[in-house]
Design an enzyme around this catalytic site. Sequence first.
Site, PDB file in Angstrom:
ATOM      1  CD  GLU A  27      23.967  23.134  -8.556  1.00 61.75           C
ATOM      2  OE1 GLU A  27      23.550  23.726  -9.560  1.00 61.75           O
ATOM      3  OE2 GLU A  27      24.946  23.527  -7.905  1.00 61.75           O
ATOM      4  CB  ALA A  57      30.116  23.225 -14.407  1.00 61.72           C
ATOM      5  CG  HIS A  73      21.525  21.481 -13.150  1.00 67.28           C
ATOM      6  ND1 HIS A  73      22.488  21.848 -14.063  1.00 67.28           N
ATOM      7  CD2 HIS A  73      21.844  22.119 -11.996  1.00 67.28           C
ATOM      8  CE1 HIS A  73      23.365  22.659 -13.485  1.00 67.28           C
ATOM      9  NE2 HIS A  73      22.992  22.837 -12.233  1.00 67.28           N
ATOM     10  CG  ASP A 108      27.034  36.403 -12.685  1.00 64.25           C
ATOM     11  OD1 ASP A 108      26.005  36.507 -13.399  1.00 64.25           O
ATOM     12  OD2 ASP A 108      27.830  35.442 -12.783  1.00 64.25           O
ATOM     13  N   GLY A 109      25.373  39.456 -13.802  1.00 58.87           N
ATOM     14  CA  GLY A 109      25.424  40.104 -15.100  1.00 58.87           C
ATOM     15  C   GLY A 109      25.900  39.197 -16.211  1.00 58.87           C
ATOM     16  CG  ASP A 143      26.044  28.560  -8.802  1.00 58.12           C
ATOM     17  OD1 ASP A 143      26.454  27.625  -8.086  1.00 58.12           O
ATOM     18  OD2 ASP A 143      25.803  28.410 -10.014  1.00 58.12           O
ATOM     19  CB  ALA A 197      32.299  26.234 -14.272  1.00 54.07           C
ATOM     20  N   GLY A 198      29.597  27.775 -12.272  1.00 55.07           N
ATOM     21  CA  GLY A 198      29.419  28.549 -11.066  1.00 55.07           C
ATOM     22  C   GLY A 198      29.796  29.994 -11.324  1.00 55.07           C
TER      23      GLY A 198
END
Length: 399
Positions: A138, A149, A202, A255-256, A280, A315-316
């Site tokens: 990545e 991040a 990105h 993840d919301g 992620d 950050a992830g």
Amino acid sequence: MTGLLVHSARLITANSPGDIRDDPTGWVRIRDGIVTATGTMEGWAPDGDEVVDASQIGGPGAIITSGLVDIHNHGGATFAFDGSIEEILQAVDAHAAHGVTRIVLSLVSAPPRALEAQLTRIAAARGEQPGILGAHLEGPYIDSDRCGAHDPAALHPPEAHELARLLATGVVQQVTLAPELTGGIEAVRQIVAAGSVAAIGHTGADAGTTLRAIDAGASLLTHTFNAMPPVHHRVPGPIGAAAADDRMILEIIADGSHVDRTIVRMLFAAAPGRVALVSDAMAAAAASDGEYLLGAQKVTVRDGLATLHGTSVLAGSTLTLDRALRNVVSWGIPLGAAIASATVVPARAIQRDDLGRLEVGCRGDLVIWDSALVPRAVWRDGVRIVADAVAHNRPLAAG
């Protein structure tokens, strides 16, 4: 060799992302690591197999699916995939307890020599752990204005000789890059020619540049909506271009926190059969809050939300793929489509037709779930790798 026969539960699998099979009572036979037969009701006989009654493990409403496939994951159980071989293996095992039988190990941007060393360790870990499919670079060929991040000091446009050295390790499964960078389109061609997947992410690319990258062979959009321009009705950008193109699969972090649930539902509707759930995850997944590293960057995890230390930059995530599955179902995605997005769709994204499906000839990766979609037992290649896979999931910071 004794086979495995799992029976007496709802069987949900897919021949393809749009062809979902949902049998109220099904069974699967696996021999020598491969699915050799499936069926419904009581149309099976032991024939020397180890016989597993899925309803006794998963209880009323038990479900059988293929093992989950996570194609974007940076670590877990306090360990990152840029660490030692032992740390890599422990993080992979942590995600296996959440139903992930095959995983691509993601690395954040770093200097070339550091990446080569990390890829060498991943190659060694893959030799010990068949669940490891390879590595995901990545970066470092990403837009510094949308680096999230990633360490800005590590970023630069793609260089053919450097990229060739990284690809020559033989472990690079996919590369995320910003195609608008100098040499970006050529890098897409180079990645695809090497047999790896070129992903767009990105990035500040417009729709036209995105389409040129797709024409050059790019086939995946990295964590859709995050670290890229939003969709505008007159400026579709990379999201609009990818959603409108059947050649593209679109990752989503459900993840919301990374993406609102309404937008997740919209993406499933806009690109049916082409949405891949990804975690992620970083080192804090399946672990506790605290201070961590993501590459060279300090990360604070509080209430399950990972941000760059002292900032609000995500950050992830601390997401596990089983929780992503539960989330999207609770947000209104049909169960079959949700399961496909965590199995056959990501497998298709990395060109592995033998994964993510419980069909004859596919790898014998299998999960038994209870009615709450919590994994209870996990097999890889017909071998039980997790005997009691009750997932201990903490609440998300949002969603």
